[in-house]
Design a protein around this motif. Structure first.
Motif, PDB file in Angstrom:
ATOM      1  N   LEU A 441       0.837  -1.192   0.000  1.00 33.61           N
ATOM      2  CA  LEU A 441       0.000   0.000   0.000  1.00 33.61           C
ATOM      3  C   LEU A 441       0.872   1.243   0.000  1.00 33.61           C
ATOM      4  CD1 LEU A 441      -2.755  -1.003   2.580  1.00 33.61           C
ATOM      5  CD2 LEU A 441      -2.944  -0.954   0.110  1.00 33.61           C
ATOM      6  N   LYS A 442       0.294   2.330  -0.488  1.00 34.73           N
ATOM      7  CA  LYS A 442       1.005   3.601  -0.523  1.00 34.73           C
ATOM      8  C   LYS A 442       0.103   4.702   0.012  1.00 34.73           C
ATOM      9  CE  LYS A 442       3.818   2.345  -4.555  1.00 34.73           C
ATOM     10  NZ  LYS A 442       4.207   2.696  -5.939  1.00 34.73           N
ATOM     11  N   GLY A 443       0.693   5.825   0.348  1.00 33.51           N
ATOM     12  CA  GLY A 443      -0.077   6.983   0.755  1.00 33.51           C
ATOM     13  C   GLY A 443      -0.808   6.782   2.067  1.00 33.51           C
ATOM     14  N   HIS A 444      -2.007   7.372   2.150  1.00 38.77           N
ATOM     15  CA  HIS A 444      -2.778   7.309   3.391  1.00 38.77           C
ATOM     16  C   HIS A 444      -3.111   5.872   3.818  1.00 38.77           C
ATOM     17  CE1 HIS A 444      -2.901  11.578   3.300  1.00 38.77           C
ATOM     18  NE2 HIS A 444      -3.758  11.671   2.303  1.00 38.77           N
ATOM     19  N   PRO A 445      -3.539   4.964   2.912  1.00 39.17           N
ATOM     20  CA  PRO A 445      -3.797   3.584   3.350  1.00 39.17           C
ATOM     21  C   PRO A 445      -2.580   2.917   3.969  1.00 39.17           C
ATOM     22  CG  PRO A 445      -4.821   3.968   1.225  1.00 39.17           C
ATOM     23  CD  PRO A 445      -3.972   5.167   1.503  1.00 39.17           C
ATOM     24  N   ALA A 446      -1.393   3.217   3.463  1.00 35.55           N
ATOM     25  CA  ALA A 446      -0.182   2.627   4.032  1.00 35.55           C
ATOM     26  C   ALA A 446       0.039   3.130   5.457  1.00 35.55           C
ATOM     27  CB  ALA A 446       1.026   2.962   3.155  1.00 35.55           C
ATOM     28  N   ARG A 447      -0.236   4.419   5.696  1.00 35.22           N
ATOM     29  CA  ARG A 447      -0.088   4.957   7.052  1.00 35.22           C
ATOM     30  C   ARG A 447      -1.110   4.336   7.996  1.00 35.22           C
ATOM     31  NH1 ARG A 447       0.115  11.210   7.658  1.00 35.22           N
ATOM     32  NH2 ARG A 447       0.705  10.512   9.752  1.00 35.22           N
ATOM     33  N   VAL A 448      -2.348   4.168   7.512  1.00 36.44           N
ATOM     34  CA  VAL A 448      -3.373   3.509   8.327  1.00 36.44           C
ATOM     35  C   VAL A 448      -2.927   2.096   8.676  1.00 36.44           C
ATOM     36  CG1 VAL A 448      -5.721   2.576   8.303  1.00 36.44           C
ATOM     37  CG2 VAL A 448      -5.292   4.887   7.446  1.00 36.44           C
ATOM     38  N   GLN A 449      -2.433   1.369   7.680  1.00 36.94           N
ATOM     39  CA  GLN A 449      -1.978  -0.003   7.909  1.00 36.94           C
ATOM     40  C   GLN A 449      -0.882  -0.051   8.967  1.00 36.94           C
ATOM     41  OE1 GLN A 449       0.246  -1.732   4.654  1.00 36.94           O
ATOM     42  NE2 GLN A 449      -0.617  -3.763   5.040  1.00 36.94           N
ATOM     43  N   ALA A 450       0.067   0.864   8.892  1.00 34.48           N
ATOM     44  CA  ALA A 450       1.190   0.854   9.834  1.00 34.48           C
ATOM     45  C   ALA A 450       0.718   1.126  11.262  1.00 34.48           C
ATOM     46  CB  ALA A 450       2.229   1.885   9.403  1.00 34.48           C
ATOM     47  N   ILE A 451      -0.190   2.082  11.428  1.00 29.89           N
ATOM     48  CA  ILE A 451      -0.665   2.411  12.772  1.00 29.89           C
ATOM     49  C   ILE A 451      -1.534   1.279  13.325  1.00 29.89           C
ATOM     50  CG2 ILE A 451      -2.153   3.980  14.086  1.00 29.89           C
ATOM     51  CD1 ILE A 451      -1.135   6.252  12.365  1.00 29.89           C
ATOM     52  N   LEU A 452      -2.374   0.689  12.494  1.00 25.31           N
ATOM     53  CA  LEU A 452      -3.199  -0.424  12.972  1.00 25.31           C
ATOM     54  C   LEU A 452      -2.334  -1.602  13.403  1.00 25.31           C
ATOM     55  CD1 LEU A 452      -6.194  -0.458  10.450  1.00 25.31           C
ATOM     56  CD2 LEU A 452      -6.144   0.451  12.777  1.00 25.31           C
ATOM     57  N   ALA A 453      -1.255  -1.857  12.671  1.00 24.40           N
ATOM     58  CA  ALA A 453      -0.367  -2.952  13.054  1.00 24.40           C
ATOM     59  C   ALA A 453       0.297  -2.675  14.400  1.00 24.40           C
ATOM     60  CB  ALA A 453       0.690  -3.157  11.974  1.00 24.40           C
ATOM     61  N   ARG A 454       0.523  -1.389  14.683  1.00 26.24           N
ATOM     62  CA  ARG A 454       1.225  -1.024  15.922  1.00 26.24           C
ATOM     63  C   ARG A 454       0.281  -0.840  17.097  1.00 26.24           C
ATOM     64  NH1 ARG A 454       2.775   4.057  17.750  1.00 26.24           N
ATOM     65  NH2 ARG A 454       2.042   4.969  15.800  1.00 26.24           N
ATOM     66  N   LYS A 455      -0.901  -0.216  16.858  1.00 23.50           N
ATOM     67  CA  LYS A 455      -1.773   0.138  17.971  1.00 23.50           C
ATOM     68  C   LYS A 455      -3.150  -0.513  17.914  1.00 23.50           C
ATOM     69  CE  LYS A 455      -0.961   3.811  20.115  1.00 23.50           C
ATOM     70  NZ  LYS A 455      -0.777   5.140  20.727  1.00 23.50           N
ATOM     71  N   GLY A 456      -3.587  -0.924  16.725  1.00 31.14           N
ATOM     72  CA  GLY A 456      -4.886  -1.567  16.623  1.00 31.14           C
ATOM     73  C   GLY A 456      -6.020  -0.623  16.284  1.00 31.14           C
ATOM     74  N   GLN A 457      -5.838   0.673  16.468  1.00 34.76           N
ATOM     75  CA  GLN A 457      -6.875   1.645  16.158  1.00 34.76           C
ATOM     76  C   GLN A 457      -6.239   2.990  15.774  1.00 34.76           C
ATOM     77  OE1 GLN A 457      -7.794  -0.408  18.970  1.00 34.76           O
ATOM     78  NE2 GLN A 457      -6.156   0.411  20.238  1.00 34.76           N
ATOM     79  N   VAL A 458      -6.929   3.708  14.888  1.00 37.88           N
ATOM     80  CA  VAL A 458      -6.398   4.955  14.353  1.00 37.88           C
ATOM     81  C   VAL A 458      -7.546   5.925  14.142  1.00 37.88           C
ATOM     82  CG1 VAL A 458      -6.589   4.160  11.949  1.00 37.88           C
ATOM     83  CG2 VAL A 458      -4.948   5.965  12.522  1.00 37.88           C
ATOM     84  N   ILE A 459      -7.259   7.204  14.245  1.00 34.51           N
ATOM     85  CA  ILE A 459      -8.243   8.249  13.952  1.00 34.51           C
ATOM     86  C   ILE A 459      -7.685   9.146  12.846  1.00 34.51           C
ATOM     87  CG2 ILE A 459      -9.359  10.348  14.821  1.00 34.51           C
ATOM     88  CD1 ILE A 459      -9.712   8.982  17.495  1.00 34.51           C
ATOM     89  N   LEU A 460      -8.469   9.328  11.787  1.00 36.68           N
ATOM     90  CA  LEU A 460      -8.149  10.285  10.740  1.00 36.68           C
ATOM     91  C   LEU A 460      -8.839  11.594  11.097  1.00 36.68           C
ATOM     92  CD1 LEU A 460      -8.755   8.059   7.560  1.00 36.68           C
ATOM     93  CD2 LEU A 460      -6.716   8.224   8.978  1.00 36.68           C
ATOM     94  N   TYR A 461      -8.073  12.666  11.223  1.00 32.34           N
ATOM     95  CA  TYR A 461      -8.672  13.928  11.658  1.00 32.34           C
ATOM     96  C   TYR A 461      -8.245  15.061  10.740  1.00 32.34           C
ATOM     97  CZ  TYR A 461      -4.170  15.358  13.706  1.00 32.34           C
ATOM     98  OH  TYR A 461      -2.859  15.721  13.894  1.00 32.34           O
ATOM     99  N   GLY A 462      -9.043  16.098  10.720  1.00 36.59           N
ATOM    100  CA  GLY A 462      -8.706  17.249   9.905  1.00 36.59           C
ATOM    101  C   GLY A 462      -9.918  18.110   9.630  1.00 36.59           C
ATOM    102  N   PRO A 463      -9.745  19.205   8.886  1.00 33.82           N
ATOM    103  CA  PRO A 463     -10.854  20.116   8.572  1.00 33.82           C
ATOM    104  C   PRO A 463     -11.909  19.424   7.710  1.00 33.82           C
ATOM    105  CG  PRO A 463      -8.725  21.140   8.107  1.00 33.82           C
ATOM    106  CD  PRO A 463      -8.467  19.696   8.344  1.00 33.82           C
ATOM    107  N   PRO A 464     -13.075  20.040   7.566  1.00 29.73           N
ATOM    108  CA  PRO A 464     -14.119  19.448   6.719  1.00 29.73           C
ATOM    109  C   PRO A 464     -13.663  19.330   5.267  1.00 29.73           C
ATOM    110  CG  PRO A 464     -14.991  21.264   8.047  1.00 29.73           C
ATOM    111  CD  PRO A 464     -13.512  21.295   8.199  1.00 29.73           C
TER     112      PRO A 464
END
Length: 791
Positions: A441-464
């Motif tokens: 995976l690349k980009g945002h999905p790759a970052r999600v994958q990495a955090i889920l592997a490390r912590k199990g849960q992730v929050i995507l946050y930002g402006p509307p």
């Protein structure tokens, strides 16, 4: 600057070859040539000249072989060999004034050639002499320059000193012969760019040919050779003949990809089957005649009903004929073919032959291609959108990436199709196909994958409008597809897709009334045998965990949209203990049912959070420790090529968000306007009328909310045309259908600098609200181009 290791290795090998074959003049030889040129035309010599002698030494004439321009373009003998880069091309008008074979001083342009007097020629020669002297003085002060910033400063000062000479190829060559350790021997920016791109270096933007010179000097330093030798080595490795990069679409109207066929058959192909074989058209040397014939075939409604659109829309027919003609007659052996699925590159290859027609194929018009890469990646900024076949290269960063992926690439040999099994019953079973493992995976999905592997849960946050929910769903589905079926999500069949969307991935949304009972468990009334009883009911997360525990080999995902809108400590309850990665599988007793509960290792949570509603700093500290966080901000590169009624969307949105940051204080970062507001199912908003609706119905109400209807601040962000400060209102009249140009002007007014941006200046002058591009770009609205990809 550091040369790519493979390129560096090949450049060193090229240098060794040139040395072995005695193709590199010695420094002493070069210095003798430089000294001879300087003795004839250096600033000290030219500075002493005037009158007829100045004209003789500096002005080109049909018979004058002693002037500087003749030496630069034509001289090639023992005294001064032609080894310092060419400037051929164009007429003698490029020198400003010259003495023609008819015995007259001539100036002007190819469209308007006018005679000049000798007095005018002398005045021009004096001005040219003065500019050459001033420019050489500037160059002498930068002989130790090494950084881009120094070369940009050099360029600015050089243009100021010699505005008519420094931007020309012959001016660059003149300066390079006097300052050979500062300026290289590539005198046209087009050739400069080609050599840098082939060397995997991004050229300078715009017309910064002297900034490019600094990059060649850096290459020479890394090779530890003279600048002259570095240029010879670059040409030895990269070649002298430039080539074109072509974008070819790969999908038909239904979205079915023809890429496997192109890869397997070693070709690039396009549709338009009913127009027939174009071999006879391709052999016609007159481009105009070719395109008229193709257009005629497109508008022949007897061929197929869907050709009626070409009959009705002459512009679409012309643009389509342009694309087809480029395909059958504009491509040449050695050109680079870039296969694309929408804005994604899926294949890169080199053209190996001429056009041919294959009537039995779905895309019958074909060009042989040796495919070298089948990696999937996205251009940034995207190029060639809404077209099936066109040249690309507007953004050098894209062509550099294309070249990088071809370095050391071997031809892809597609496996030959297996013959169908023989059967007396004529019943065949397709052989099982062993799919390759899905790419990383690349980009945002790759970052999600990495955090889920490390912590199990992730929050995507930002402006509307920054794509939080979009990327949450993309990442969850992609990870589920790989876990359940070892495939990319796009390769799932219908049944597999149902399992991923209905079983592996669940979605819920938090809100003020959402509680522990909805999320984990509760007792709800239920009628049993005429009596009302309270029965235990599992919430969405408990159901997911139960199913995941029964199927531990596959991953399960819960997307919690708007996670910050719920009372998170109350909803999660004792989950805060067992959510932690190192406590997965450990049980806690649920207070309502009194039963043990644990979170399996194969359950993952992806939350989304709108920071316009609440900062992550306000989240429960214990919860923040258990989640990883990914911030999503506006990504305006999606709109690099979008200009609506003279309003360039990317610079405007960047400026508006800059205004929000400036005027809304510390909260401004979380209140920016996201790019998703201006995206549709087909891509970026395409017309000014659509854009006006978004501004009126979405953006202005949002800004009114952010500013608490403080119209003084609104006026600073939206301008005096749109905001009536005196009456404390928005001028809705600007959104009338017949006032689109006034609206564009109103939106640009608070940020006038964007009117001079490259996007605004480069936009077609006759661009209309329908967003049909000019013939030179031949991009048209989606769905009106061809059978092939129009995404």
């Amino acid at each position: 600057m550091s040369i790519h290791p493979v390129v560096l290795e090949e450049l060193k090998a090229a240098h060794d070859r040139l040395n072995r074959d005695n193709q590199l003049p010695s420094r002493d030889q070069l210095n003798r040539y430089y000294d001879r040129f300087k003795a004839h035309f250096g600033p000290e010599q030219i500075g002493r000249l005037d009158g007829d002698e100045l004209l003789e030494r500096t002005m080109l004439s049909a018979s004058n072989k002693n002037c500087v321009q003749y030496w630069l373009e034509f001289k090639n003998d023992e005294e001064f060999p032609d080894i310092f880069g060419g400037i051929a091309g164009g007429s003698s008008l490029k020198y400003g004034i010259f003495f023609s074979a008819s015995g007259k001083w001539t100036q002007g342009s190819s469209r308007s050639i006018v005679e000049a007097t000798k007095s005018e020629a002398l005045d021009y020669a004096r001005a040219q002499r003065d500019q050459l002297i001033l420019a050489c003085d500037v160059l002498s002060k930068y002989q130790d320059a090494t950084e881009d910033a120094q070369f940009r400063e050099l360029q600015d000062r050089l243009i100021a000193a010699a505005p008519k000479l420094a931007p020309t190829s012959w001016g660059h060559k003149y300066f390079a012969l006097l300052f050979p350790d500062l300026l290289e021997t590539f005198h046209t920016q087009f050739f400069q760019n080609f050599q840098l791109i082939r060397s995997l270096e991004v050229p300078a933007a715009g017309t910064e040919r002297y900034v490019n010179s600094g990059r060649f000097r850096a290459i020479a330093r890394e090779l530890d050779v003279s600048l002259y030798s570095a240029c010879k080595v670059l040409v030895e490795r990269n070649g002298r003949s430039t080539y074109t990069y072509w974008r070819v679409g790969t999908t038909d109207w239904s979205g079915t990809s023809e890429w496997p066929s192109m890869l397997g058959n070693g070709c690039a192909s396009i549709g338009w089957h009913p127009i027939g074989d174009l071999s006879d058209v391709a052999s016609e040397p007159d481009e105009k005649k070719r395109r008229e014939e193709i257009k005629s075939r497109l508008q022949d409604t007897n061929r197929a009903d869907w050709f009626e659109k070409y009959e009705k829309n002459n512009s679409v027919a012309s643009n389509t004929a342009h694309q087809i003609d480029d395909f059958i007659a504009g491509t040449h052996v050695g050109d680079i073919m870039v296969a694309m699925d929408g804005t994604a590159v899926i294949g890169i290859g080199r053209v190996t032959g001429a056009y041919r027609y294959s009537a039995s194929e779905k895309f019958p018009h074909r060009i042989p291609v040796e495919w070298l890469s089948s990696d999937r990646w996205y251009m940034n900024p995207p190029e060639g959108k809404l077209s099936t076949f066109r040249s690309i290269g507007k953004f050098p960063s894209n062509t550099v990436e294309i070249e990088r992926r071809m370095v050391k690439a071997s031809p892809i040999i597609a496996p030959a199709p297996s013959p169908p099994p023989l059967s007396t019953l004529q019943v065949t079973t397709p052989p099982l196909v062993q799919l390759p493992p899905p790419p990383p995976l690349k980009g945002h999905p790759a970052r999600v994958q990495a955090i889920l592997a490390r912590k199990g849960q992730v929050i995507l946050y930002g402006p509307p409008g920054t794509g939080k929910t979009y990327w949450a769903e993309i990442a969850a589905r992609e990870l589920a597809a790989r876990s359940w079926f070892s495939k990319e999500a796009k390769l799932l069949d219908d049944q597999e897709r149902v399992q991923v969307d209905g079983t592996a991935v669940r979605i819920c949304s938090f809100h003020a009334a959402y509680g522990y009972e909805d999320f984990l468990e509760s007792y709800r009334p239920r009628e049993v045998s005429g009596s009302m009883l309270f029965a235990e009911r599992d919430g969405i997360f408990k159901q997911l965990c139960r199913e995941a525990g029964q199927n531990p080999q596959k991953s399960y995902f819960l997307i919690i949209d708007e996670i910050n809108r719920g009372d998170i400590p109350r909803i999660f309850g004792e989950l805060l203990t067992v959510l932690e990665k190192n406590k997965r599988g450990k049980s806690v007793v649920l207070p309502l049912s009194g039963k043990p509960f644990s979170v399996p290792n194969n359950v993952f949570i992806i939350g989304t959070m709108n920071t316009a509603d609440r900062s992550i700093a306000l989240l429960d500290a214990a919860l923040r420790r258990r989640f990883g966080f990914i911030e999503l901000l506006p990504e305006t590169m999606h709109f690099a090529d979008v200009v609506l009624g003279g309003l360039p969307l990317k610079p405007w949105l960047d400026s508006l968000n800059g205004g929000i940051l400036q005027h809304l204080g510390r909260d401004g970062r979380n209140l920016q306007i996201g790019h998703a507001y201006f995206l549709t199912d087909k891509g970026p908003v395409a017309t000014l009328s659509e854009f006006a609706q978004i501004i009126r119905d979405d953006i202005i109400p949002l800004l009114e909310e952010y500013t608490y209807e403080d119209y003084a601040i609104l006026e600073k962000m939206l301008g005096t045309y749109l905001v009536d400060l005196k009456r404390q209102r928005i001028n809705d009249d600007l959104f009338a259908p017949d006032r689109s140009e006034d609206l564009a002007k109103a939106l640009i007014s608070p940020y006038p600098e964007i009117a001079t941006s490259y996007a605004a200046i480069a936009a077609p002058a006759d661009e209309k609200d329908e967003n049909v591009e000019t013939d030179s770009e031949y991009e048209v609205e989606e769905g009106t181009v061809s059978e092939a990809d129009s995404q």
